[in-house]
Structures are given as structure tokens and as C-alpha cells.
Design a protein around this motif. Structure first.
Motif, mmCIF file in Angstrom:
data_model
loop_
_atom_site.group_PDB
_atom_site.id
_atom_site.type_symbol
_atom_site.label_atom_id
_atom_site.label_comp_id
_atom_site.label_asym_id
_atom_site.label_seq_id
_atom_site.Cartn_x
_atom_site.Cartn_y
_atom_site.Cartn_z
ATOM 1 N N ALA A 197 -4.806 4.090 -2.210
ATOM 2 C CA ALA A 197 -3.714 4.795 -1.547
ATOM 3 C C ALA A 197 -4.250 5.900 -0.646
ATOM 4 O O ALA A 197 -5.318 6.464 -0.876
ATOM 5 C CB ALA A 197 -2.759 5.399 -2.578
ATOM 6 N N ILE A 198 -3.485 6.204 0.383
ATOM 7 C CA ILE A 198 -3.747 7.346 1.257
ATOM 8 C C ILE A 198 -3.104 8.573 0.623
ATOM 9 O O ILE A 198 -1.978 8.505 0.113
ATOM 10 C CB ILE A 198 -3.164 7.091 2.648
ATOM 11 C CG1 ILE A 198 -3.938 5.982 3.364
ATOM 12 C CG2 ILE A 198 -3.128 8.367 3.495
ATOM 13 C CD1 ILE A 198 -3.256 5.447 4.596
ATOM 14 N N ARG A 233 0.860 -1.178 0.000
ATOM 15 C CA ARG A 233 0.000 0.000 0.000
ATOM 16 C C ARG A 233 0.898 1.231 0.000
ATOM 17 O O ARG A 233 2.086 1.146 0.349
ATOM 18 C CB ARG A 233 -0.922 0.013 1.230
ATOM 19 C CG ARG A 233 -2.093 0.988 1.098
ATOM 20 C CD ARG A 233 -3.002 1.000 2.306
ATOM 21 N NE ARG A 233 -4.162 1.859 2.070
ATOM 22 C CZ ARG A 233 -4.990 2.261 3.021
ATOM 23 N NH1 ARG A 233 -4.817 1.884 4.283
ATOM 24 N NH2 ARG A 233 -6.006 3.054 2.730
ATOM 25 N N PHE A 248 -1.529 10.462 9.173
ATOM 26 C CA PHE A 248 -0.876 10.923 7.959
ATOM 27 C C PHE A 248 -1.231 12.393 7.752
ATOM 28 O O PHE A 248 -2.411 12.749 7.682
ATOM 29 C CB PHE A 248 -1.345 10.094 6.760
ATOM 30 C CG PHE A 248 -1.108 8.620 6.914
ATOM 31 C CD1 PHE A 248 0.081 8.036 6.483
ATOM 32 C CD2 PHE A 248 -2.066 7.811 7.505
ATOM 33 C CE1 PHE A 248 0.296 6.671 6.632
ATOM 34 C CE2 PHE A 248 -1.863 6.442 7.660
ATOM 35 C CZ PHE A 248 -0.680 5.876 7.221
ATOM 36 N N VAL A 303 -2.895 13.034 1.313
ATOM 37 C CA VAL A 303 -3.304 14.235 2.041
ATOM 38 C C VAL A 303 -2.788 15.470 1.316
ATOM 39 O O VAL A 303 -1.896 15.397 0.472
ATOM 40 C CB VAL A 303 -2.800 14.215 3.501
ATOM 41 C CG1 VAL A 303 -3.412 13.050 4.265
ATOM 42 C CG2 VAL A 303 -1.277 14.151 3.566
ATOM 43 N N ALA A 325 1.180 5.558 0.911
ATOM 44 C CA ALA A 325 0.673 6.770 1.554
ATOM 45 C C ALA A 325 1.467 7.946 1.009
ATOM 46 O O ALA A 325 2.700 7.973 1.095
ATOM 47 C CB ALA A 325 0.809 6.695 3.068
ATOM 48 N N LEU A 343 -5.305 12.321 7.706
ATOM 49 C CA LEU A 343 -6.057 11.070 7.768
ATOM 50 C C LEU A 343 -5.502 10.205 8.888
ATOM 51 O O LEU A 343 -4.282 10.150 9.102
ATOM 52 C CB LEU A 343 -5.951 10.309 6.442
ATOM 53 C CG LEU A 343 -6.834 10.764 5.281
ATOM 54 C CD1 LEU A 343 -6.459 9.994 4.019
ATOM 55 C CD2 LEU A 343 -8.306 10.544 5.610
ATOM 56 N N VAL A 355 -5.117 6.959 -5.634
ATOM 57 C CA VAL A 355 -6.200 7.062 -4.655
ATOM 58 C C VAL A 355 -7.327 6.086 -5.010
ATOM 59 O O VAL A 355 -7.897 5.418 -4.131
ATOM 60 C CB VAL A 355 -6.712 8.502 -4.564
ATOM 61 C CG1 VAL A 355 -7.995 8.579 -3.748
ATOM 62 C CG2 VAL A 355 -5.639 9.403 -3.936
ATOM 63 N N ASP A 384 -5.476 6.251 10.222
ATOM 64 C CA ASP A 384 -5.726 4.862 9.861
ATOM 65 C C ASP A 384 -5.142 3.984 10.966
ATOM 66 O O ASP A 384 -3.926 3.897 11.124
ATOM 67 C CB ASP A 384 -5.081 4.534 8.520
ATOM 68 C CG ASP A 384 -5.339 3.108 8.083
ATOM 69 O OD1 ASP A 384 -6.467 2.626 8.249
ATOM 70 O OD2 ASP A 384 -4.397 2.462 7.575
#
Length: 247
Positions: free
Chosen positions: A59-60, A30, A115, A62, A32, A108, A55, A110
């Protein structure tokens, strides 16, 4: 799970492609992305489209201060070269690309991981974490064990014990670092698209959630090609020089 931590891509396609290829070789499961997808570099459209695809794949992502500036307008504290690139970038993104940047979350959470681009105590003010005091302030603002930040273009690792004792160090690439859950950790992976520690190789880090270990990586890429695009676009020439100098 192996989680690749990538930040400050800064419209640098060559760096992003090299980092992603390296992360695949390390079996990243994964990703970020910690903000600043645009700004400084000459491939904003490609990077924004890349980010939208990531995304969609889970994926994360910000928002960074350069993403905000392109979506909403530059802040008064931005340097003149940065403001020039913001204006240039806005002219080259379509409405959907701008909307993607504008709707990115500021932070975010998780599981036990936060993040955020700048810091946990005032994300929208874009303050840098450059000292232990900054890191302590950020870690005090969250209950998460692990905080992953961008914004600072140099790799660094901070930690805070339950008794309040803090520490930090500059990590060595390719060495797995155990992150005890008995402490809080603040991770600065360094910049993929514009490193500033004297080494032009792109930076990113990998967090193994199963073993709670963190590994920082440096990935060489064709910074000459990225710099040539900046020059050809008529952007501030020192931005190309920074890529080759790592500053």
C-alpha cells in the motif's frame, strides 16, 4: 487497477474496518492511505499496526499532520483538544510504532498520480485545499494528472483545464465520474475516521486506473462504539459527539 483512496483514519478502528470491508466488496486491488492515521480516536495502536501491515503488502502511505505531531510534537497551531490527544497517543505507542509514523514520506508519486496529505505546493506547511484558488495553486505545483489529498474532511473534486479554466463540485456517492487526462484533477476523498460534512458515514473513494473513473463512497459504521471508546479513554468528549454528528 482499482485503487482505494483512504485518508484521515484518526485512530477510528470501527470506521477503518468498515471501509476496508466495503473496499474489498468493490474489488479494490491496491490501497493508498493519505495520512492522519492517529489523532482524535481511541485506537491509535491498532491503526498504526494496521497501517504497517498494509505498507508491507504494497500500500501507499504518506504522513499527515497528526502523524507528524505524534512523532515529533504538536505544532503551535494545533487546537487544545488535538494537542491533548497527541500527548495521550504518544503514551500509548511503542518505539517501533512511533518510528513508523516518523519515517512516513511527505508525498509519493506513482506514474501520473501524486499522493500527499495536505497539498502539492507546500506539503510540510499543512495548508488546506478549500477553494479553487487553493486547488489551482496545488495543481500548478505538480506535473501529475491526478493529485490525491487528505486533510480536508469533506469529499470534493477539483479540476483544471489546459487553458487554465478551473472547476469544482461536491460528488454524489456511488456515481462513477470520468476523469479526462486532458485535465488535471485534485481529489479529496473525505475522512474515513472523522467526516465533517454533517453525515457520520465514513468517506473514501475508488480510482479505476484502467477506465480513469473515480467513485466516492459513504460507509455507515458503528460510530457509537467508537465514541464510547473516546469517552472511556477520558479524551475530550466533543470528539465523540463529532463522530455522531458528522462535524
Amino acid at each position: 487497477m482499482k485503487l482505494a483512496l483512504i485518508t484521515d483514519l484518526h485512530a477510528n478502528r470501527e470506521a477503518v474496518e468498515s471501509v476496508m470491508a466495503h473496499a474489498r466488496e468493490q474489488h479494490a486491488q491496491r490501497h493508498a492511505f493519505l495520512g492522519d492515521f492517529v489523532g482524535y480516536g481511541a485506537d491509535p495502536g491498532w491503526v498504526v499496526d494496521f497501517m504497517r501491515e498494509q505498507v508491507l503488502r504494497g500500500a501507499i502511505a504518506v504522513m499527515g499532520n497528526h502523524d507528524r505531531a505524534v512523532a515529533k510534537g504538536p505544532s503551535p497551531t494545533m487546537t487544545n483538544p488535538a494537542r491533548q490527544v497527541v500527548a495521550w497517543t504518544r503514551e500509548r505507542l511503542d518505539a517501533d510504532q512511533l518510528a513508523f509514523l516518523d519515517t512516513l514520506p511527505m508525498a509519493l508519486v506513482d506514474d501520473d498520480r501524486l499522493f500527499v496529505h495536505a497539498n502539492a505546493f507546500a506539503p510540510a506547511d499543512w495548508g488546506y485545499v478549500t477553494s479553487r484558488l487553493d486547488a489551482i495553486r496545488s495543481l500548478h505545483a505538480t506535473d501529475c494528472v491526478y493529485t490525491f489529498c487528505g486533510h480536508v474532511h469533506e469529499p470534493r473534486l477539483f479540476h483544471l483545464s489546459r487553458s487554465g479554466k478551473a472547476g469544482d463540485f461536491v460528488p454524489v456517492p456511488d456515481a462513477a465520474i470520468p476523469l479526462s487526462p486532458q485535465r488535471q484533477w485534485l481529489v479529496l476523498p473525505g475522512s474515513a475516521g472523522q467526516p465533517r460534512d454533517g453525515n457520520p458515514a465514513a468517506c473514501y473513494a475508488m480510482f479505476d486506473t484502467d477506465s480513469a473513473t473515480l467513485t466516492f463512497y459513504r460507509v455507515p459504521y458503528d460510530h457509537g462504539a467508537a465514541g464510547a471508546k473516546i469517552r472511556a479513554a477520558g479524551l475530550p468528549q466533543n470528539l465523540a459527539e463529532r463522530l455522531s454528528d458528522g462535524e
